[in-house]
Scaffold this motif. Structure first.
Motif, mmCIF file in Angstrom:
data_model
loop_
_atom_site.group_PDB
_atom_site.id
_atom_site.type_symbol
_atom_site.label_atom_id
_atom_site.label_comp_id
_atom_site.label_asym_id
_atom_site.label_seq_id
_atom_site.Cartn_x
_atom_site.Cartn_y
_atom_site.Cartn_z
ATOM 1 N N GLY A 197 0.819 -1.202 0.000
ATOM 2 C CA GLY A 197 0.000 0.000 0.000
ATOM 3 C C GLY A 197 0.854 1.253 0.000
ATOM 4 N N THR A 198 0.443 2.246 -0.787
ATOM 5 C CA THR A 198 1.195 3.507 -0.832
ATOM 6 C C THR A 198 0.251 4.665 -0.568
ATOM 7 O OG1 THR A 198 0.792 3.855 -3.190
ATOM 8 C CG2 THR A 198 2.803 2.655 -2.595
ATOM 9 N N TYR A 199 0.822 5.803 -0.283
ATOM 10 C CA TYR A 199 0.051 7.036 -0.202
ATOM 11 C C TYR A 199 0.916 8.158 -0.740
ATOM 12 C CZ TYR A 199 2.753 7.660 4.112
ATOM 13 O OH TYR A 199 3.772 7.764 5.030
ATOM 14 N N CYS A 200 0.269 9.301 -0.881
ATOM 15 C CA CYS A 200 0.958 10.426 -1.464
ATOM 16 C C CYS A 200 0.691 11.612 -0.562
ATOM 17 C CB CYS A 200 0.359 10.647 -2.840
ATOM 18 S SG CYS A 200 0.960 12.093 -3.634
ATOM 19 N N SER A 201 1.693 12.352 -0.207
ATOM 20 C CA SER A 201 1.459 13.522 0.618
ATOM 21 C C SER A 201 0.585 14.489 -0.176
ATOM 22 C CB SER A 201 2.787 14.171 0.969
ATOM 23 O OG SER A 201 2.526 15.293 1.747
ATOM 24 N N SER A 202 -0.374 15.106 0.495
ATOM 25 C CA SER A 202 -1.348 15.877 -0.275
ATOM 26 C C SER A 202 -1.600 17.252 0.332
ATOM 27 C CB SER A 202 -2.664 15.104 -0.346
ATOM 28 O OG SER A 202 -3.035 14.746 0.972
ATOM 29 N N ALA A 203 -0.530 17.974 0.613
ATOM 30 C CA ALA A 203 -0.684 19.305 1.206
ATOM 31 C C ALA A 203 -1.420 20.233 0.244
ATOM 32 C CB ALA A 203 0.683 19.880 1.539
ATOM 33 N N GLY A 204 -2.342 21.031 0.792
ATOM 34 C CA GLY A 204 -3.052 22.021 -0.014
ATOM 35 C C GLY A 204 -3.921 21.392 -1.085
ATOM 36 N N GLY A 205 -4.320 20.144 -0.869
ATOM 37 C CA GLY A 205 -5.236 19.511 -1.806
ATOM 38 C C GLY A 205 -4.579 19.020 -3.082
ATOM 39 N N ALA A 383 -5.852 10.851 7.214
ATOM 40 C CA ALA A 383 -5.546 11.669 6.031
ATOM 41 C C ALA A 383 -4.842 12.965 6.440
ATOM 42 C CB ALA A 383 -6.827 11.970 5.266
ATOM 43 N N SER A 384 -5.256 13.543 7.584
ATOM 44 C CA SER A 384 -4.656 14.826 7.992
ATOM 45 C C SER A 384 -3.153 14.670 8.263
ATOM 46 C CB SER A 384 -5.356 15.362 9.238
ATOM 47 O OG SER A 384 -5.208 14.428 10.282
ATOM 48 N N GLY A 385 -2.769 13.507 8.733
ATOM 49 C CA GLY A 385 -1.343 13.268 9.012
ATOM 50 C C GLY A 385 -0.512 13.171 7.751
ATOM 51 N N ARG A 386 -1.193 13.026 6.632
ATOM 52 C CA ARG A 386 -0.447 12.918 5.366
ATOM 53 C C ARG A 386 -0.239 14.287 4.723
ATOM 54 N NH1 ARG A 386 -4.387 8.548 3.263
ATOM 55 N NH2 ARG A 386 -4.533 7.454 5.247
#
Ligand SMILES: Cc1cc2nc3c(=O)[nH]c(=O)nc-3n(C[C@H](O)[C@H](O)[C@H](O)COP(=O)(O)OP(=O)(O)OC[C@H]3O[C@@H](n4cnc5c(N)ncnc54)[C@H](O)[C@@H]3O)c2cc1C
Length: 439
Positions: A197-205, A383-386
């Motif tokens: 599983g992966t995720y992507c940092s998503s600051a500012g949408g 999600a907020s932690g990302r």
């Protein structure tokens, strides 16, 4: 076909640390694959070490016997010691032009098999294990030769930047051209290929986080500034307010007033500019002739990273693949060279243990690195932690370090903590295969 006991993919600082650590722990054959023609990755755009909580983490991991060799290399090319600049204390600045060669030679001496211009592009998985990699070997451009590599245990240390599609998508450059993405082909996240599983940092949408600094060629600054920079390591150049355009860089330091009203320039062999983006670079008489060293796109937004980073357990192992570990930025929203060395050292050590039939280890929460890995893993469940990146040197994690008393510059206290946890020289212990251990 080449067979290793431990195969590390990605020759950035975290991959170098993992490879050294696996060798030290008793692995005969450790192979390091790097897609470009040089090791150390983004360290070639770095410079700042031991700032704030990174000091504690460096001293602690060295007492555990991990990463000390790499920190020696950074210290061997120090340009300035005990430097302070806004928001950062007691750091040393290393020469970005010397670090790669020192580390490369170090790995060779340690017996790591280094394969440059080898880009892993796919995996072979059987059940819950990886058994091999498909690797593109760049010999005679534009042709590539495909080779297979097998191993007992794998470490994904592929970073979180590039390839070129990231630059196209964002359109305003990505300073990770120090990694020469288009020349050697982009990053391939091996964990993702293996089904982790992966995720992507998503600051500012938006996907990916913009951070970091840019380097100007030092000699293109006026001589009096060069002299001051070389003498003290730091120069602050006041900015007219209208020249500064606050951008979306994630580093919390850019919220400090000192960064809003100045270019903070550090000496890292070039002139490392700490600014959150500035439209007015060439309007300043001082910087009219300044030439960009990197990123080539200039001071516009740069360094888009934290794309396709992996979920991992506290021992840095993938939950889905039993013989795959992660290090550095590929292992999460970890930012920094010290963070890459510390997680790399643990990933290599645990890879070695797993290859020899022992369980991987979780570092206790009383250590900076153990606490950091656990804390980031908890944070990114939400999600907020990302939306954040995590570093020993600032932002929320440095605040946590201070609150918990983990941050200290007292070497005696750091030693006491390591000894109390029974971790002194941990990474210097050589392991033998589990079946050879008499019960
Ligand atoms: C502009 C900039 C300035 C910075 N300045 C500082 C600083 O002053 N101090 C500090 O502490 N931190 C700094 N950082 C952060 C720090 O450099 C990084 O967090 C750290 O270097 C990450 O190391 P890594 O090994 O995880 O990843 P990377 O450095 O990205 O290394 C990953 C490596 O993997 C290779 N790779 C990728 N995919 C494959 C594949 N499929 N096969 C083979 N190889 C592959 C890449 O070519 C690369 O060499 C800076 C970052 C940037 C971008």
């Amino acid at each position: 076909m080449s067979r290793s006991q431990v195969l590390v993919i990605g020759g950035g600082i975290s991959g170098c640390a993992a490879a050294l650590s696996a060798r030290k722990a008793g692995i005969d054959k450790v192979t390091l694959l790097e897609r470009s023609d040089r090791l150390t990755g983004n360290a070639m755009a770095g410079g700042i070490m031991a700032n704030n909580g990174r000091f504690t983490a460096e001293e602690e991991i060295k007492l555990m016997g991990g990463g000390g060799d790499l920190f020696q290399d950074f210290r061997a090319c120090v340009l300035h010691e005990n430097v302070e600049f806004p928001g950062h204390r007691h750091c040393y600045l290393h020469d970005i032009h010397r670090i790669e060669r020192l580390i490369h030679e170090h790995l060779e001496r340690a017996g790591v098999e280094i394969r440059l211009q080898h880009r892993a592009i796919d995996v072979v998985r059987k059940g819950d294990r990886l058994v091999g990699l498909e690797v593109e070997v760049m010999e005679h451009r534009p042709d590539f030769r495909l080779r297979s590599f097998e191993a007992d245990v794998f470490v994904d240390a592929t970073g979180s930047a590039g390839g070129m599609e990231v630059c196209y998508r964002y359109g305003y450059g990505c300073s990770c051209c120090v990694l020469k993405c288009p020349t050697f082909g982009g990053r391939v996240a091996i964990g993702a290929r293996a089904g982790v599983g992966t995720y992507c940092s998503s600051a500012g949408g938006q996907e990916g986080v913009i951070s970091g600094s840019f380097d100007l060629q030092k000699e293109t600054l006026p001589p009096e500034y060069v002299q001051e920079l070389v003498r003290t390591g730091v120069v602050l150049v006041p900015l007219p307010q209208e020249a500064l355009k606050l951008a979306r860089k994630a580093c919390s330091q850019y919220r400090l007033d000192a960064f809003k009203s100045n270019f903070v320039i550090l000496h890292n062999g070039e002139a490392k500019v700490m600014a959150s983006a500035c439209e007015g670079l060439r309007q300043l008489p001082l910087l009219r002739n300044a030439t960009m060293a990197q990123p080539l796109s200039g001071p516009e937004l740069n360094s888009v990273r934290y794309i396709q980073v992996h979920f991992k357990r506290d021992d840095l192992r993938a939950a889905e693949v039993s013989n795959l570990f992660f290090a550095g930025e590929s292992a999460g929203l970890h930012n920094g060279l010290t963070e890459a060395v510390c997680t790399g050292a643990l990933a290599g050590y645990n890879a070695a243990r797993a290859a020899l039939g022992h369980d991987p280890m979780v570092l206790p929460l009383s250590t900076v690195t153990g606490h950091f890995i656990h804390w980031v893993n908890q944070r990114v469940q939400e999600a907020s932690g990302r939306n954040e990146r995590y570093t020993y040197s600032g932002g929320t994690y440095f605040e946590v370090m201070k609150e918990l008393g983990l941050y200290t510059t007292d070497l005696r206290l750091i030693r006491q903590r390591v000894e109390a946890a029974g971790l002194a020289d941990l990474f210097n212990r050589r392991w033998v295969p589990a079946e050879m251990v008499t019960p």
